[in-house]
Design a protein around this motif. Structure first.
Motif, PDB file in Angstrom:
ATOM      1  N   ASP A 118     -59.827   3.184   4.732  1.00 38.24           N
ATOM      2  CA  ASP A 118     -60.449   3.662   5.969  1.00 38.24           C
ATOM      3  C   ASP A 118     -61.950   3.831   5.741  1.00 38.24           C
ATOM      4  O   ASP A 118     -62.420   4.877   5.288  1.00 38.24           O
ATOM      5  N   ALA A 119     -62.681   2.776   6.041  1.00 35.55           N
ATOM      6  CA  ALA A 119     -64.120   2.755   5.765  1.00 35.55           C
ATOM      7  C   ALA A 119     -64.866   3.876   6.478  1.00 35.55           C
ATOM      8  O   ALA A 119     -65.803   4.454   5.921  1.00 35.55           O
ATOM      9  N   GLN A 120     -64.455   4.208   7.688  1.00 34.53           N
ATOM     10  CA  GLN A 120     -65.166   5.229   8.452  1.00 34.53           C
ATOM     11  C   GLN A 120     -65.000   6.612   7.817  1.00 34.53           C
ATOM     12  O   GLN A 120     -65.957   7.371   7.703  1.00 34.53           O
ATOM     13  N   VAL A 121     -63.787   6.935   7.393  1.00 36.53           N
ATOM     14  CA  VAL A 121     -63.520   8.242   6.776  1.00 36.53           C
ATOM     15  C   VAL A 121     -64.253   8.369   5.444  1.00 36.53           C
ATOM     16  O   VAL A 121     -64.911   9.381   5.170  1.00 36.53           O
ATOM     17  N   VAL A 122     -64.160   7.344   4.609  1.00 38.22           N
ATOM     18  CA  VAL A 122     -64.789   7.422   3.291  1.00 38.22           C
ATOM     19  C   VAL A 122     -66.316   7.417   3.428  1.00 38.22           C
ATOM     20  O   VAL A 122     -67.019   8.156   2.730  1.00 38.22           O
ATOM     21  N   ALA A 123     -66.845   6.626   4.350  1.00 39.53           N
ATOM     22  CA  ALA A 123     -68.300   6.622   4.574  1.00 39.53           C
ATOM     23  C   ALA A 123     -68.787   7.986   5.050  1.00 39.53           C
ATOM     24  O   ALA A 123     -69.833   8.476   4.600  1.00 39.53           O
TER      25      ALA A 123
ATOM     26  N   GLU B  47     -61.357  -5.652  17.113  1.00 39.52           N
ATOM     27  CA  GLU B  47     -60.379  -4.849  16.374  1.00 39.52           C
ATOM     28  C   GLU B  47     -60.745  -4.696  14.893  1.00 39.52           C
ATOM     29  O   GLU B  47     -60.188  -3.855  14.198  1.00 39.52           O
ATOM     30  N   GLU B  48     -61.714  -5.470  14.410  1.00 38.53           N
ATOM     31  CA  GLU B  48     -62.140  -5.377  13.008  1.00 38.53           C
ATOM     32  C   GLU B  48     -63.459  -4.613  12.842  1.00 38.53           C
ATOM     33  O   GLU B  48     -63.955  -4.479  11.724  1.00 38.53           O
ATOM     34  N   TRP B  49     -64.028  -4.108  13.906  1.00 42.05           N
ATOM     35  CA  TRP B  49     -65.333  -3.454  13.822  1.00 42.05           C
ATOM     36  C   TRP B  49     -65.330  -2.238  12.912  1.00 42.05           C
ATOM     37  O   TRP B  49     -66.341  -1.910  12.319  1.00 42.05           O
ATOM     38  N   GLY B  50     -64.232  -1.546  12.762  1.00 41.72           N
ATOM     39  CA  GLY B  50     -64.176  -0.377  11.889  1.00 41.72           C
ATOM     40  C   GLY B  50     -63.816  -0.700  10.452  1.00 41.72           C
ATOM     41  O   GLY B  50     -63.628   0.197   9.651  1.00 41.72           O
ATOM     42  N   TYR B  51     -63.721  -1.984  10.103  1.00 42.62           N
ATOM     43  CA  TYR B  51     -63.306  -2.383   8.758  1.00 42.62           C
ATOM     44  C   TYR B  51     -64.400  -2.181   7.716  1.00 42.62           C
ATOM     45  O   TYR B  51     -64.149  -2.282   6.524  1.00 42.62           O
ATOM     46  N   GLY B  52     -65.611  -1.925   8.142  1.00 43.40           N
ATOM     47  CA  GLY B  52     -66.707  -1.724   7.211  1.00 43.40           C
ATOM     48  C   GLY B  52     -67.653  -0.654   7.705  1.00 43.40           C
ATOM     49  O   GLY B  52     -67.656  -0.314   8.897  1.00 43.40           O
ATOM     50  N   ALA B  53     -68.430  -0.128   6.790  1.00 41.06           N
ATOM     51  CA  ALA B  53     -69.462   0.856   7.135  1.00 41.06           C
ATOM     52  C   ALA B  53     -70.528   0.790   6.049  1.00 41.06           C
ATOM     53  O   ALA B  53     -70.226   0.474   4.894  1.00 41.06           O
ATOM     54  N   THR B  54     -71.747   1.072   6.427  1.00 36.60           N
ATOM     55  CA  THR B  54     -72.851   1.102   5.466  1.00 36.60           C
ATOM     56  C   THR B  54     -73.638   2.382   5.680  1.00 36.60           C
ATOM     57  O   THR B  54     -73.954   2.746   6.813  1.00 36.60           O
TER      58      THR B  54
ATOM     59  N   SER C 210     -78.225   1.353  -0.723  1.00 35.70           N
ATOM     60  CA  SER C 210     -77.231   1.551   0.330  1.00 35.70           C
ATOM     61  C   SER C 210     -75.851   1.508  -0.318  1.00 35.70           C
ATOM     62  O   SER C 210     -75.681   1.004  -1.427  1.00 35.70           O
ATOM     63  N   ILE C 211     -74.884   2.056   0.393  1.00 39.89           N
ATOM     64  CA  ILE C 211     -73.498   1.992  -0.062  1.00 39.89           C
ATOM     65  C   ILE C 211     -72.677   1.426   1.082  1.00 39.89           C
ATOM     66  O   ILE C 211     -72.746   1.907   2.210  1.00 39.89           O
ATOM     67  N   ASN C 212     -71.924   0.380   0.764  1.00 38.73           N
ATOM     68  CA  ASN C 212     -71.067  -0.273   1.744  1.00 38.73           C
ATOM     69  C   ASN C 212     -69.626   0.123   1.483  1.00 38.73           C
ATOM     70  O   ASN C 212     -69.209   0.251   0.334  1.00 38.73           O
ATOM     71  N   PHE C 213     -68.870   0.284   2.542  1.00 43.18           N
ATOM     72  CA  PHE C 213     -67.450   0.612   2.453  1.00 43.18           C
ATOM     73  C   PHE C 213     -66.709  -0.507   3.154  1.00 43.18           C
ATOM     74  O   PHE C 213     -67.023  -0.849   4.297  1.00 43.18           O
ATOM     75  N   LEU C 214     -65.756  -1.079   2.464  1.00 49.47           N
ATOM     76  CA  LEU C 214     -65.066  -2.259   2.950  1.00 49.47           C
ATOM     77  C   LEU C 214     -63.563  -2.050   2.923  1.00 49.47           C
ATOM     78  O   LEU C 214     -62.997  -1.705   1.870  1.00 49.47           O
TER      79      LEU C 214
ATOM     80  N   PRO D 192     -61.786  11.146  -0.769  1.00 52.35           N
ATOM     81  CA  PRO D 192     -60.540  11.182   0.005  1.00 52.35           C
ATOM     82  C   PRO D 192     -59.562  10.038  -0.285  1.00 52.35           C
ATOM     83  O   PRO D 192     -58.387  10.153   0.027  1.00 52.35           O
ATOM     84  N   GLU D 193     -60.023   8.950  -0.899  1.00 50.68           N
ATOM     85  CA  GLU D 193     -59.122   7.847  -1.228  1.00 50.68           C
ATOM     86  C   GLU D 193     -58.895   7.694  -2.726  1.00 50.68           C
ATOM     87  O   GLU D 193     -58.353   6.698  -3.186  1.00 50.68           O
ATOM     88  N   GLY D 194     -59.313   8.675  -3.514  1.00 54.96           N
ATOM     89  CA  GLY D 194     -59.013   8.664  -4.939  1.00 54.96           C
ATOM     90  C   GLY D 194     -60.047   8.021  -5.838  1.00 54.96           C
ATOM     91  O   GLY D 194     -59.813   7.878  -7.042  1.00 54.96           O
ATOM     92  N   ASN D 195     -61.209   7.648  -5.313  1.00 56.69           N
ATOM     93  CA  ASN D 195     -62.273   7.086  -6.153  1.00 56.69           C
ATOM     94  C   ASN D 195     -62.946   8.212  -6.922  1.00 56.69           C
ATOM     95  O   ASN D 195     -63.377   9.198  -6.332  1.00 56.69           O
ATOM     96  N   GLU D 196     -63.027   8.047  -8.250  1.00 58.01           N
ATOM     97  CA  GLU D 196     -63.577   9.109  -9.091  1.00 58.01           C
ATOM     98  C   GLU D 196     -65.092   9.217  -8.989  1.00 58.01           C
ATOM     99  O   GLU D 196     -65.786   8.230  -8.825  1.00 58.01           O
TER     100      GLU D 196
END
Length: 147
Positions: free
Chosen positions: A15-20, A53-60, A70-74, A139-143
């Motif tokens: 979930d790119a939006q939540v993690v971003a 429907e794919e617009w939320g698949y990424g965030a920067t 910058s940090i990208n979430f995919l 929130p997704e387990g990334n250390e």
């Protein structure tokens, strides 16, 4: 290659939006603006042929000043399976030369703030009996570490 490379960091997630949003808060970052020439992300994504429907698949996200990486979430289909080999350190304590009580107060305060936003403490690392840092998970387990 033309010019000097620019550092960008990419985090795979579900979930790119939540993690971003989590990392915006943790780092004091903001959502990155759309590329030059577009007034908003919807216009850019439409012009690139990305289905709505794919617009939320990424965030920067990026520093509010615009200076820094910058940090990208995919969004990816697979889950996290092993420990990160590269991680971020959030240097919240002021450094090892700061009074230990103050260092610990700052680390615990940052931990409480981030746990309230979905982080989890994985472990506490001590050196000579003194708190050095926490190993945390987003929130997704990334250390990442609170140092």
């Amino acid at each position: 290659m033309d010019g000097t490379p620019v550092l960008g960091i990419t985090v795979d997630c579900h979930d790119a939006q939540v993690v971003a949003a989590f990392w915006c808060h943790a780092l004091g970052y903001v959502e990155a603006p759309p590329p030059s020439g577009w007034s908003d992300w919807a216009s850019f994504l439409t012009d690139q042929g990305v289905p709505e429907e794919e617009w939320g698949y990424g965030a920067t996200i990026r520093p509010a000043s615009g200076d820094g990486p910058s940090i990208n979430f995919l969004k990816v289909p697979e889950g996290k399976s092993v420990k990160n080999r590269v991680h971020l350190d959030l240097k919240v304590s002021g450094g090892r030369d700061v009074d230990q009580t103050l260092r610990e107060t700052r680390i615990f305060a940052a931990e409480a703030d981030l746990v309230a936003r979905g982080a989890r403490r994985q472990r506490e690392d001590r050196v000579d009996g003194r708190l050095d840092h926490f190993v945390m998970e987003d929130p997704e387990g990334n250390e990442f570490c609170l140092v």
